[in-house]
Design a protein around this motif. Structure first.
Motif, PDB file in Angstrom:
ATOM      1  N   PRO A 352      48.858  33.519  54.679  1.00 26.20           N
ATOM      2  CA  PRO A 352      48.899  33.092  53.272  1.00 26.20           C
ATOM      3  C   PRO A 352      48.151  31.786  53.023  1.00 26.20           C
ATOM      4  O   PRO A 352      47.494  31.633  51.998  1.00 26.20           O
ATOM      5  N   CYS A 353      48.240  30.849  53.951  1.00 19.21           N
ATOM      6  CA  CYS A 353      47.557  29.565  53.803  1.00 19.21           C
ATOM      7  C   CYS A 353      46.066  29.716  54.088  1.00 19.21           C
ATOM      8  O   CYS A 353      45.221  29.256  53.317  1.00 19.21           O
ATOM      9  N   ARG A 354      45.737  30.342  55.192  1.00 19.91           N
ATOM     10  CA  ARG A 354      44.333  30.483  55.600  1.00 19.91           C
ATOM     11  C   ARG A 354      43.526  31.228  54.550  1.00 19.91           C
ATOM     12  O   ARG A 354      42.440  30.799  54.144  1.00 19.91           O
ATOM     13  N   GLU A 355      44.039  32.360  54.083  1.00 18.29           N
ATOM     14  CA  GLU A 355      43.311  33.179  53.115  1.00 18.29           C
ATOM     15  C   GLU A 355      43.566  32.718  51.672  1.00 18.29           C
ATOM     16  O   GLU A 355      42.680  32.763  50.828  1.00 18.29           O
ATOM     17  N   GLY A 356      44.806  32.291  51.417  1.00 14.81           N
ATOM     18  CA  GLY A 356      45.160  31.917  50.055  1.00 14.81           C
ATOM     19  C   GLY A 356      44.417  30.690  49.550  1.00 14.81           C
ATOM     20  O   GLY A 356      43.962  30.658  48.400  1.00 14.81           O
ATOM     21  N   THR A 357      44.279  29.659  50.391  1.00 17.34           N
ATOM     22  CA  THR A 357      43.558  28.464  49.955  1.00 17.34           C
ATOM     23  C   THR A 357      42.088  28.772  49.691  1.00 17.34           C
ATOM     24  O   THR A 357      41.498  28.250  48.744  1.00 17.34           O
ATOM     25  N   ARG A 358      41.507  29.630  50.495  1.00 19.06           N
ATOM     26  CA  ARG A 358      40.103  30.009  50.271  1.00 19.06           C
ATOM     27  C   ARG A 358      39.952  30.794  48.964  1.00 19.06           C
ATOM     28  O   ARG A 358      38.995  30.598  48.203  1.00 19.06           O
ATOM     29  N   TRP A 359      40.912  31.641  48.702  1.00 22.30           N
ATOM     30  CA  TRP A 359      40.893  32.424  47.466  1.00 22.30           C
ATOM     31  C   TRP A 359      41.040  31.500  46.251  1.00 22.30           C
ATOM     32  O   TRP A 359      40.378  31.669  45.224  1.00 22.30           O
ATOM     33  N   MET A 360      41.933  30.508  46.385  1.00 22.94           N
ATOM     34  CA  MET A 360      42.104  29.533  45.311  1.00 22.94           C
ATOM     35  C   MET A 360      40.798  28.820  44.994  1.00 22.94           C
ATOM     36  O   MET A 360      40.421  28.647  43.829  1.00 22.94           O
ATOM     37  N   VAL A 361      40.094  28.409  46.035  1.00 19.20           N
ATOM     38  CA  VAL A 361      38.826  27.698  45.842  1.00 19.20           C
ATOM     39  C   VAL A 361      37.801  28.589  45.132  1.00 19.20           C
ATOM     40  O   VAL A 361      37.111  28.158  44.202  1.00 19.20           O
ATOM     41  N   GLN A 362      37.714  29.840  45.554  1.00 15.48           N
ATOM     42  CA  GLN A 362      36.754  30.760  44.930  1.00 15.48           C
ATOM     43  C   GLN A 362      37.060  30.956  43.446  1.00 15.48           C
ATOM     44  O   GLN A 362      36.143  30.947  42.597  1.00 15.48           O
ATOM     45  N   LEU A 363      38.338  31.132  43.114  1.00 14.39           N
ATOM     46  CA  LEU A 363      38.721  31.334  41.719  1.00 14.39           C
ATOM     47  C   LEU A 363      38.488  30.078  40.883  1.00 14.39           C
ATOM     48  O   LEU A 363      37.983  30.150  39.742  1.00 14.39           O
ATOM     49  N   LEU A 364      38.816  28.917  41.428  1.00 10.97           N
ATOM     50  CA  LEU A 364      38.624  27.673  40.693  1.00 10.97           C
ATOM     51  C   LEU A 364      37.142  27.369  40.480  1.00 10.97           C
ATOM     52  O   LEU A 364      36.756  26.812  39.445  1.00 10.97           O
ATOM     53  N   ARG A 365      36.310  27.726  41.433  1.00 11.66           N
ATOM     54  CA  ARG A 365      34.861  27.542  41.250  1.00 11.66           C
ATOM     55  C   ARG A 365      34.358  28.388  40.079  1.00 11.66           C
ATOM     56  O   ARG A 365      33.536  27.924  39.272  1.00 11.66           O
ATOM     57  N   LYS A 366      34.857  29.626  39.998  1.00 15.50           N
ATOM     58  CA  LYS A 366      34.430  30.497  38.900  1.00 15.50           C
ATOM     59  C   LYS A 366      34.932  29.966  37.555  1.00 15.50           C
ATOM     60  O   LYS A 366      34.203  29.982  36.556  1.00 15.50           O
ATOM     61  N   ILE A 367      36.165  29.481  37.537  1.00 16.04           N
ATOM     62  CA  ILE A 367      36.709  28.937  36.289  1.00 16.04           C
ATOM     63  C   ILE A 367      35.929  27.694  35.876  1.00 16.04           C
ATOM     64  O   ILE A 367      35.563  27.531  34.704  1.00 16.04           O
ATOM     65  N   ASP A 368      35.646  26.820  36.827  1.00 14.07           N
ATOM     66  CA  ASP A 368      34.912  25.578  36.524  1.00 14.07           C
ATOM     67  C   ASP A 368      33.517  25.891  35.979  1.00 14.07           C
ATOM     68  O   ASP A 368      33.026  25.202  35.080  1.00 14.07           O
ATOM     69  N   ALA A 369      32.901  26.929  36.502  1.00 18.20           N
ATOM     70  CA  ALA A 369      31.549  27.301  36.060  1.00 18.20           C
ATOM     71  C   ALA A 369      31.558  28.115  34.770  1.00 18.20           C
ATOM     72  O   ALA A 369      30.491  28.432  34.224  1.00 18.20           O
ATOM     73  N   GLY A 370      32.742  28.479  34.290  1.00 16.87           N
ATOM     74  CA  GLY A 370      32.835  29.282  33.075  1.00 16.87           C
ATOM     75  C   GLY A 370      32.498  30.736  33.296  1.00 16.87           C
ATOM     76  O   GLY A 370      32.157  31.450  32.345  1.00 16.87           O
ATOM     77  N   GLU A 371      32.590  31.200  34.532  1.00 14.61           N
ATOM     78  CA  GLU A 371      32.211  32.571  34.868  1.00 14.61           C
ATOM     79  C   GLU A 371      33.417  33.481  35.110  1.00 14.61           C
ATOM     80  O   GLU A 371      33.258  34.652  35.455  1.00 14.61           O
ATOM     81  N   ALA A 372      34.627  32.956  34.944  1.00 15.13           N
ATOM     82  CA  ALA A 372      35.831  33.731  35.253  1.00 15.13           C
ATOM     83  C   ALA A 372      36.287  34.552  34.059  1.00 15.13           C
ATOM     84  O   ALA A 372      36.052  34.197  32.906  1.00 15.13           O
ATOM     85  N   GLU A 373      36.962  35.637  34.364  1.00 15.29           N
ATOM     86  CA  GLU A 373      37.612  36.449  33.336  1.00 15.29           C
ATOM     87  C   GLU A 373      39.047  35.967  33.146  1.00 15.29           C
ATOM     88  O   GLU A 373      39.593  35.271  33.997  1.00 15.29           O
ATOM     89  N   GLN A 374      39.652  36.387  32.059  1.00 15.90           N
ATOM     90  CA  GLN A 374      41.034  35.986  31.788  1.00 15.90           C
ATOM     91  C   GLN A 374      41.971  36.413  32.914  1.00 15.90           C
ATOM     92  O   GLN A 374      42.894  35.683  33.303  1.00 15.90           O
ATOM     93  N   THR A 375      41.708  37.603  33.453  1.00 16.09           N
ATOM     94  CA  THR A 375      42.573  38.112  34.522  1.00 16.09           C
ATOM     95  C   THR A 375      42.505  37.241  35.776  1.00 16.09           C
ATOM     96  O   THR A 375      43.459  37.195  36.559  1.00 16.09           O
ATOM     97  N   GLU A 376      41.392  36.526  35.958  1.00 13.34           N
ATOM     98  CA  GLU A 376      41.247  35.695  37.156  1.00 13.34           C
ATOM     99  C   GLU A 376      42.060  34.400  37.050  1.00 13.34           C
ATOM    100  O   GLU A 376      42.463  33.846  38.068  1.00 13.34           O
TER     101      GLU A 376
END
Length: 454
Positions: A352-376
């Motif tokens: 959960p930590c190893r994969e979850g933190t990486r997933w968090m970073v990927q999602l936050l990068r998309k949100i910061d760039a304005g490229e994320a969908e509402q579901t993300e």
């Protein structure tokens, strides 16, 4: 006249004396508490720690006396008993323990010896952050002075009690601030957390009963013995006794370490002591206990700095690192910065930590760039929820809790990134500037501790 809220117990004499020198520490009563303690029964010393109700200053806030009482008595176990001092101090925003070691090394050593005597420890280990080279040299010099006067050694002050103290330098891994990962590292293994139970009080260092406390907690012990546990417990507020060092940094005029009586309002620390927000900016948020704890909004600035009050508003006192955030800061960028840190520092042992933190970073990068969908955005919260409580140590929680709190308390900001296709703050976010006051404080402190250590 001292600013409102300031109450010096640890640093009472530090302004007018060089307490790195044994003779000056002795001149203001240094090692008198040790002399008093070794003349008492071990249980009597433990009773004073229990009566003081001092809670751990490292982050978890567990009562020190109760933790010590979990260890078997020296005659009840064939194994040696150990004390381990956690001097790793790896929580972002925290720089109090290094100042204790730099300016009050004998108080720290005295606390280690008293605590070791109370639990009947055969040896004590100081696990010191590798980057703290100057502090290492100062503590090592203090230990040499203490050995020469029999404050440490085979016969402490002629009491018949002997103690060996070993200073071990770590290699700069955040995970080694977690007590069982610290023990693994101390044993020469990779710094990764152990499954619990068994807990360190039963099977810790080298599978022997071990008490682990952080630097500030141990440095508080001489003052508890001096005042008496009941008298010490009258300082502060209920369930949060004594004083505590707070590391103040971020968008604040006067960053640094401040010793306050527990229960002092956050507002007092930030505005009366810290000088408020520079450039007339508005307060936006406060991280009250290091990067791993949930954030507070400006509306919660009157929350008292004690364990129970912080719990009532959904956060923690943590390591005592108070990070001030002004109205220029993008909370999405802050969340990304926090997630990146914990992704990098994850030991990788728990999925959960190893994969979850990486997933968090990927999602936050998309949100910061304005490229994320509402579901993300919803997915980000779901990932945080799946990390929480599912790891061997608190590192996964340390990543998920703050980020989830940023989303919960600043949802409109996250939503604007989706609706406007990018960060509404543009290049004006203050993230690149929030560390300036603490950097200035470190520079001042370095100049103060350039003293001979031989």
């Amino acid at each position: 006249m001292a600013a409102k809220g300031l109450r010096k117990l640890l640093f009472e004499h530090a302004e007018n004396h060089d307490l790195t020198r044994l003779e000056e520490y002795e001149a203001v009563g240094g090692y008198a508490s040790l002399r008093k303690a070794v003349g008492m029964e071990r249980q009597a010393v433990l009773d004073e720690l229990l009566a003081a109700d001092v809670r751990g200053r490292g982050g978890a806030g567990f009562p020190m006396g109760r933790k010590a009482s979990f260890l078997p008595k020296p005659g009840d176990t064939p194994k040696p008993i150990y004390l381990t001092a956690n001097a790793d101090e790896s929580e972002p925003g925290t720089f109090k323990d290094r100042e204790i070691m730099a300016r009050l090394p004998h108080m720290f050593v005295e606390g280690c010896v008293i605590t070791s005597f109370a639990i009947g420890a055969d040896a004590a280990f100081i696990y010191l952050r590798g980057e703290y080279l100057k502090e290492f040299e100062i503590v090592r010099a203090a230990l040499e002075e203490a050995r020469e006067k029999d404050y440490v050694g085979p016969d402490v002050l002629g009491s018949g009690y002997g103690l060996r103290i070993v200073v071990h330098r770590g290699a700069g891994a955040y995970i080694c601030g977690e007590e069982t990962a610290l023990l693994e590292s101390l044993e020469g293994k990779r710094g990764q957390p152990r499954s619990k139970p068994p807990f360190p009080a039963i099977s810790g260092l080298y599978a022997s009963p071990t008490l682990i406390n952080n630097v500030e907690t141990l440095a508080t012990v001489p003052k508890i013995i001096e005042l008496g546990g009941e008298e010490y417990a009258r300082i502060g507020v209920e369930n949060s006794a004594g004083t505590r060092l707070f590391s103040l940094s971020g968008n604040v005029a006067n960053g640094g370490n401040y010793e306050l009586e527990l229960g002092t309002p956050l507002r007092t620390l930030i505005y009366d002591i810290g000088g408020g927000i520079p450039e007339g900016r508005e307060l936006k948020a406060i991280i009250p206990g290091g990067s791993s704890v949930p954030v507070l909004t400006a509306a919660e600035v009157d929350t008292p700095l004690d364990f129970d009050s912080m719990a009532k508003v959904g956060t923690m006192l943590g390591s005592g690192a108070v990070i001030v955030i002004d109205d220029r800061c993008c909370m999405v960028q802050l969340g990304l910065r926090v997630a990146q840190f914990y992704m990098h520092e994850s030991c990788g042992k728990c999925t959960p930590c190893r994969e979850g933190t990486r997933w968090m970073v990927q999602l936050l990068r998309k949100i910061d760039a304005g490229e994320a969908e509402q579901t993300e955005l919803d997915l980000l919260l779901d990932v945080c929820d799946r990390i929480l409580g599912n790891c061997l140590c608190p590192l996964g929680d340390a990543a998920a809790m703050p980020v989830a709190s940023y989303v919960a308390k600043f949802m409109d900001e996250f939503q604007r990134h989706l609706d406007e296709g990018g960060c509404p703050f543009g290049g004006s976010s203050s993230l690149d500037h929030v560390t300036a006051p603490v950097d200035q404080h470190h520079a001042r402190m370095r100049s103060e501790i350039e003293v001979p250590v031989a």
